[in-house]
Design a protein around this motif. Structure first.
Motif, PDB file in Angstrom:
ATOM      1  N   ILE A  28      35.657  41.012  37.067  1.00 57.84           N
ATOM      2  CA  ILE A  28      34.777  40.221  36.192  1.00 57.84           C
ATOM      3  C   ILE A  28      34.204  41.102  35.090  1.00 57.84           C
ATOM      4  CG2 ILE A  28      32.593  38.941  36.103  1.00 57.84           C
ATOM      5  CD1 ILE A  28      33.333  37.977  39.021  1.00 57.84           C
ATOM      6  N   GLU A  29      33.746  42.292  35.453  1.00 56.64           N
ATOM      7  CA  GLU A  29      33.211  43.227  34.454  1.00 56.64           C
ATOM      8  C   GLU A  29      34.284  43.636  33.450  1.00 56.64           C
ATOM      9  OE1 GLU A  29      31.316  46.556  36.365  1.00 56.64           O
ATOM     10  OE2 GLU A  29      29.964  45.249  37.506  1.00 56.64           O
ATOM     11  N   MET A  30      35.487  43.854  33.935  1.00 57.36           N
ATOM     12  CA  MET A  30      36.585  44.236  33.044  1.00 57.36           C
ATOM     13  C   MET A  30      36.848  43.141  32.012  1.00 57.36           C
ATOM     14  SD  MET A  30      39.125  45.909  35.891  1.00 57.36           S
ATOM     15  CE  MET A  30      40.470  46.349  34.793  1.00 57.36           C
ATOM     16  N   ILE A  31      36.842  41.891  32.460  1.00 58.96           N
ATOM     17  CA  ILE A  31      37.059  40.772  31.539  1.00 58.96           C
ATOM     18  C   ILE A  31      35.925  40.705  30.530  1.00 58.96           C
ATOM     19  CG2 ILE A  31      37.161  38.248  31.368  1.00 58.96           C
ATOM     20  CD1 ILE A  31      38.611  38.301  34.119  1.00 58.96           C
ATOM     21  N   GLU A  32      34.697  40.846  31.008  1.00 59.56           N
ATOM     22  CA  GLU A  32      33.530  40.785  30.113  1.00 59.56           C
ATOM     23  C   GLU A  32      33.526  41.914  29.091  1.00 59.56           C
ATOM     24  OE1 GLU A  32      30.369  38.596  33.153  1.00 59.56           O
ATOM     25  OE2 GLU A  32      30.360  40.780  33.017  1.00 59.56           O
ATOM     26  N   HIS A  33      34.135  43.049  29.438  1.00 54.46           N
ATOM     27  CA  HIS A  33      34.165  44.195  28.519  1.00 54.46           C
ATOM     28  C   HIS A  33      35.463  44.286  27.720  1.00 54.46           C
ATOM     29  CE1 HIS A  33      30.897  45.492  31.282  1.00 54.46           C
ATOM     30  NE2 HIS A  33      30.365  45.862  30.130  1.00 54.46           N
ATOM     31  N   GLY A  34      36.293  43.272  27.829  1.00 52.30           N
ATOM     32  CA  GLY A  34      37.489  43.204  27.003  1.00 52.30           C
ATOM     33  C   GLY A  34      38.589  44.182  27.388  1.00 52.30           C
ATOM     34  N   ARG A  35      38.692  44.534  28.663  1.00 51.60           N
ATOM     35  CA  ARG A  35      39.754  45.449  29.102  1.00 51.60           C
ATOM     36  C   ARG A  35      41.117  44.776  28.958  1.00 51.60           C
ATOM     37  NH1 ARG A  35      38.072  49.393  32.958  1.00 51.60           N
ATOM     38  NH2 ARG A  35      40.290  49.948  33.051  1.00 51.60           N
ATOM     39  N   SER A  36      42.144  45.570  29.013  1.00 49.84           N
ATOM     40  CA  SER A  36      43.503  45.049  28.806  1.00 49.84           C
ATOM     41  C   SER A  36      43.906  44.099  29.936  1.00 49.84           C
ATOM     42  CB  SER A  36      44.505  46.200  28.730  1.00 49.84           C
ATOM     43  OG  SER A  36      44.774  46.721  30.013  1.00 49.84           O
ATOM     44  N   CYS A  37      44.777  43.182  29.579  1.00 44.94           N
ATOM     45  CA  CYS A  37      45.275  42.217  30.562  1.00 44.94           C
ATOM     46  C   CYS A  37      46.005  42.932  31.693  1.00 44.94           C
ATOM     47  CB  CYS A  37      46.189  41.202  29.898  1.00 44.94           C
ATOM     48  SG  CYS A  37      45.303  40.066  28.812  1.00 44.94           S
ATOM     49  N   LEU A  38      46.710  44.008  31.401  1.00 45.07           N
ATOM     50  CA  LEU A  38      47.412  44.757  32.436  1.00 45.07           C
ATOM     51  C   LEU A  38      46.432  45.326  33.454  1.00 45.07           C
ATOM     52  CD1 LEU A  38      49.946  45.960  33.665  1.00 45.07           C
ATOM     53  CD2 LEU A  38      49.700  47.883  32.067  1.00 45.07           C
ATOM     54  N   ASP A  39      45.341  45.933  32.971  1.00 41.07           N
ATOM     55  CA  ASP A  39      44.323  46.483  33.875  1.00 41.07           C
ATOM     56  C   ASP A  39      43.701  45.380  34.729  1.00 41.07           C
ATOM     57  OD1 ASP A  39      44.750  49.007  32.846  1.00 41.07           O
ATOM     58  OD2 ASP A  39      42.968  48.981  31.546  1.00 41.07           O
ATOM     59  N   ILE A  40      43.421  44.250  34.108  1.00 40.54           N
ATOM     60  CA  ILE A  40      42.809  43.115  34.826  1.00 40.54           C
ATOM     61  C   ILE A  40      43.778  42.577  35.876  1.00 40.54           C
ATOM     62  CG2 ILE A  40      41.954  40.748  34.578  1.00 40.54           C
ATOM     63  CD1 ILE A  40      40.939  41.679  31.741  1.00 40.54           C
ATOM     64  N   ALA A  41      45.041  42.451  35.513  1.00 40.57           N
ATOM     65  CA  ALA A  41      46.047  41.949  36.456  1.00 40.57           C
ATOM     66  C   ALA A  41      46.177  42.896  37.653  1.00 40.57           C
ATOM     67  CB  ALA A  41      47.392  41.779  35.759  1.00 40.57           C
ATOM     68  N   GLN A  42      46.131  44.188  37.408  1.00 45.18           N
ATOM     69  CA  GLN A  42      46.206  45.163  38.505  1.00 45.18           C
ATOM     70  C   GLN A  42      45.002  45.014  39.434  1.00 45.18           C
ATOM     71  OE1 GLN A  42      46.595  48.716  36.118  1.00 45.18           O
ATOM     72  NE2 GLN A  42      48.787  48.850  36.540  1.00 45.18           N
ATOM     73  N   GLN A  43      43.841  44.797  38.861  1.00 45.14           N
ATOM     74  CA  GLN A  43      42.632  44.636  39.665  1.00 45.14           C
ATOM     75  C   GLN A  43      42.683  43.335  40.465  1.00 45.14           C
ATOM     76  OE1 GLN A  43      40.831  47.218  39.797  1.00 45.14           O
ATOM     77  NE2 GLN A  43      38.988  46.568  40.804  1.00 45.14           N
ATOM     78  N   LEU A  44      43.188  42.282  39.847  1.00 52.42           N
ATOM     79  CA  LEU A  44      43.339  41.009  40.559  1.00 52.42           C
ATOM     80  C   LEU A  44      44.342  41.143  41.706  1.00 52.42           C
ATOM     81  CD1 LEU A  44      43.285  38.419  37.644  1.00 52.42           C
ATOM     82  CD2 LEU A  44      41.627  38.628  39.506  1.00 52.42           C
ATOM     83  N   GLN A  45      45.377  41.948  41.501  1.00 50.53           N
ATOM     84  CA  GLN A  45      46.339  42.198  42.575  1.00 50.53           C
ATOM     85  C   GLN A  45      45.647  42.870  43.756  1.00 50.53           C
ATOM     86  OE1 GLN A  45      49.455  41.259  43.000  1.00 50.53           O
ATOM     87  NE2 GLN A  45      49.722  42.375  44.902  1.00 50.53           N
ATOM     88  N   ALA A  46      44.734  43.784  43.489  1.00 48.64           N
ATOM     89  CA  ALA A  46      43.988  44.460  44.556  1.00 48.64           C
ATOM     90  C   ALA A  46      43.112  43.465  45.320  1.00 48.64           C
ATOM     91  CB  ALA A  46      43.143  45.590  43.977  1.00 48.64           C
ATOM     92  N   VAL A  47      42.488  42.539  44.600  1.00 46.12           N
ATOM     93  CA  VAL A  47      41.672  41.501  45.239  1.00 46.12           C
ATOM     94  C   VAL A  47      42.549  40.648  46.149  1.00 46.12           C
ATOM     95  CG1 VAL A  47      40.316  39.399  44.841  1.00 46.12           C
ATOM     96  CG2 VAL A  47      39.999  41.376  43.345  1.00 46.12           C
ATOM     97  N   GLU A  48      43.646  40.191  45.601  1.00 44.12           N
ATOM     98  CA  GLU A  48      44.560  39.340  46.340  1.00 44.12           C
ATOM     99  C   GLU A  48      45.081  40.036  47.604  1.00 44.12           C
ATOM    100  OE1 GLU A  48      48.208  38.231  44.211  1.00 44.12           O
ATOM    101  OE2 GLU A  48      47.371  36.214  44.147  1.00 44.12           O
ATOM    102  N   LYS A  49      45.463  41.282  47.482  1.00 46.40           N
ATOM    103  CA  LYS A  49      46.003  42.038  48.621  1.00 46.40           C
ATOM    104  C   LYS A  49      44.944  42.222  49.710  1.00 46.40           C
ATOM    105  CE  LYS A  49      48.473  46.187  49.896  1.00 46.40           C
ATOM    106  NZ  LYS A  49      49.075  47.438  49.452  1.00 46.40           N
ATOM    107  N   ALA A  50      43.714  42.548  49.323  1.00 49.04           N
ATOM    108  CA  ALA A  50      42.649  42.749  50.304  1.00 49.04           C
ATOM    109  C   ALA A  50      42.351  41.451  51.060  1.00 49.04           C
ATOM    110  CB  ALA A  50      41.385  43.280  49.621  1.00 49.04           C
ATOM    111  N   ILE A  51      42.323  40.339  50.362  1.00 45.84           N
ATOM    112  CA  ILE A  51      42.061  39.054  51.006  1.00 45.84           C
ATOM    113  C   ILE A  51      43.237  38.670  51.909  1.00 45.84           C
ATOM    114  CG2 ILE A  51      41.788  36.568  50.610  1.00 45.84           C
ATOM    115  CD1 ILE A  51      40.111  37.340  48.123  1.00 45.84           C
ATOM    116  N   HIS A  52      44.446  38.874  51.428  1.00 50.67           N
ATOM    117  CA  HIS A  52      45.626  38.565  52.234  1.00 50.67           C
ATOM    118  C   HIS A  52      45.626  39.381  53.531  1.00 50.67           C
ATOM    119  CE1 HIS A  52      49.742  37.555  53.276  1.00 50.67           C
ATOM    120  NE2 HIS A  52      49.962  38.847  53.466  1.00 50.67           N
ATOM    121  N   GLN A  53      45.314  40.663  53.444  1.00 48.20           N
ATOM    122  CA  GLN A  53      45.297  41.506  54.638  1.00 48.20           C
ATOM    123  C   GLN A  53      44.196  41.083  55.607  1.00 48.20           C
ATOM    124  OE1 GLN A  53      47.472  43.642  55.765  1.00 48.20           O
ATOM    125  NE2 GLN A  53      48.751  43.398  53.980  1.00 48.20           N
ATOM    126  N   ALA A  54      43.053  40.695  55.080  1.00 46.82           N
ATOM    127  CA  ALA A  54      41.963  40.215  55.937  1.00 46.82           C
ATOM    128  C   ALA A  54      42.391  38.947  56.671  1.00 46.82           C
ATOM    129  CB  ALA A  54      40.711  39.957  55.103  1.00 46.82           C
TER     130      ALA A  54
END
Length: 92
Positions: A28-54
């Motif tokens: 969320i902070e990355m999006i608010e600060h205008g970070r690159s879509c690639l960086d945001i997608a990588q971070q979203l992948q980390a979220v998805e993986k952590a939830i999937h593993q849980a």
């Protein structure tokens, strides 16, 4: 009142979900600060993986413990079928 349904895996699941929460907040902070879509997608992948593993850990723990309690004593053939079922779910 229902008894709490806690298992040994729950602290690890909470840890994974807290990690996912941290990744999500960072995203969320990355999006608010205008970070690159690639960086945001990588971070979203980390979220998805952590939830999937849980989720996977929770389901496997349930199958390994709760299902046996409900099924009770089984014959060899039935036990083998139940064990096969539990094993194949590891591939989900």
């Amino acid at each position: 009142m229902t008894q709490p349904d806690t298992h040994e895996s729950h602290p690890a699941i909470v840890k994974r979900l807290r990690r996912a929460s941290g990744h999500l907040n960072s995203t969320i902070e990355m999006i608010e600060h205008g970070r690159s879509c690639l960086d945001i997608a990588q971070q979203l992948q980390a979220v998805e993986k952590a939830i999937h593993q849980a989720k996977k850990t929770l389901i496997q723990d349930h199958l390994d413990h709760c299902l046996d309690d409900v099924a009770g004593p089984l014959g060899n053939e039935q036990r083998h079928a139940l064990d096969d079922f539990k094993e194949i779910t590891r591939y989900l």
